[in-house]
Design an enzyme around this catalytic site. Structure first.
Site, PDB file in Angstrom:
ATOM      1  CB  CYS A   1      68.772  60.018 -13.578  1.00 22.00           C
ATOM      2  SG  CYS A   1      69.036  61.269 -14.845  1.00 22.00           S
TER       3      CYS A   1
ATOM      4  CB  CYS B   1      66.234  62.719 -13.702  1.00 21.14           C
ATOM      5  SG  CYS B   1      66.639  61.610 -15.062  1.00 21.14           S
TER       6      CYS B   1
END
Length: 324
Positions: free
Chosen positions: A79, A82
């Site tokens: 991700c 993230c």
């Protein structure tokens, strides 16, 4: 609606119901038992940021939340947002010096926890306060907004549940990171903070202009692109009468502007799939300028939610099927 659903209203509502009173009682009992046993003592700064799995969730999160608010960062290695958000949360956890603890949960390795919290897209950030879970925000967000949310979380933890935090050892592992000076401000930090302040004050036009000023100099600035989409959405829904807008859309299904207005209301109210589905169907049933208007609005709403959200991916696929 705050950008990215970054609101502490859930905490306030939580404290108003019976469950919150029970949680406070349990927290007080847990602290009393800890004090009876001689107190928990100071913890090393390194314990303010912890990796948590399903096996340790009860002790590392639920039990710890009777002493200090625990912020949960749901993330994954693949991700990209993230990778932007997690370092900011880790640095702030150290900076708050025992007023919060950050628990990092890898969703790929902990699917059951992901399902338990109803996670549909990452990064997603929750808090657990005195055993009570509540959502904070989803997706990468400007640091100023994250700080504001954490400040409110700490305040609610203290005022509603008596959570004053935990003592942190001076020195030791993690101390150098905690005491490190803050990174120098970026070239657009002042404008981004001004945009956040404008949003908080309900000055959506001012926020839009501030974000556009950033993008004119840095067209790929992630925070500004996200903030602009959110500010424009808030500005559009701010002047709507929801009941009348929904009636207009029901009475005139071929009226593209009426469908766009209800899609905005749905997204602002958290009904993401409804908003996306309405606009996909509007694209399907229109042509020419009307179709392009609906398509562009759908793309704008994708920006509000974030491209990593699975609901966006599904709707992109649905839009492609309609167009091609």
């Amino acid at each position: 609606m705050q950008p990215r659903n970054m609101s502490m209203s859930g905490v306030v509502d939580l404290a108003a119901v019976k469950a919150a009173g029970e949680a406070k009682t349990k927290a007080e009992q847990a602290r009393a038992e800890t004090a009876r046993q001689g107190g928990a003592g100071a913890v090393p700064a390194s314990s303010l940021v912890i990796d948590v799995d399903e096996a340790g969730f009860e002790s590392d999160v639920l039990q710890r939340s009777t002493e200090v608010p625990v912020v949960i960062d749901f993330w994954a290695e693949w991700c990209e947002p993230c990778k932007q958000l997690s370092p900011v949360l880790e640095r702030l956890a150290l900076e708050y010096n025992g007023r919060i603890v950050l628990a990092k949960i890898d969703v790929d390795a902990n699917q059951a926890l992901m399902q338990q919290f109803g996670i549909q897209g990452i990064p997603a950030v929750f808090a657990v306060v005195a055993g009570q879970a509540l959502p904070l925000f989803q997706g990468a967000a400007p640091e100023a907004q994250i700080r504001q949310t954490l400040d409110q979380l700490v305040q609610v933890g203290e005022e509603r549940f008596g959570l004053t935090g935990i003592a942190v050892e001076a020195g030791g592992e993690g101390a150098e990171q905690q005491e490190a000076p803050a990174p120098p401000p970026g070239p657009h930090d002042a404008l981004l903070e001004a945009a956040v302040q404008a949003l908080d004050e309900g000055d959506f036009a001012g926020a839009v202009q501030a974000y556009r000023n950033v993008l004119s100099d840095d067209p790929v600035n992630t925070e500004a692109k996200l903030g602009l989409a959110q500010a424009e959405l808030l500005g559009r829904v701010g002047g709507l009468d929801p009941q009348q807008a929904r009636k207009d859309a029901a009475d005139s299904p071929a009226d593209v502007d009426a469908q766009l207005a209800v899609a905005d209301l749905d997204l602002a109210g958290g009904h993401v799939e409804d908003a996306f589905s309405r606009l996909v169907e509007t694209v399907r049933g229109t042509a020419g300028d009307d179709r392009e208007k609906a398509r562009l609005r759908l793309l704008e709403l994708f920006e509000v939610i974030g491209g990593d959200d699975p609901r966006v991916a599904a709707s992109r696929a649905a839009l492609a099927r309609v167009l091609f």
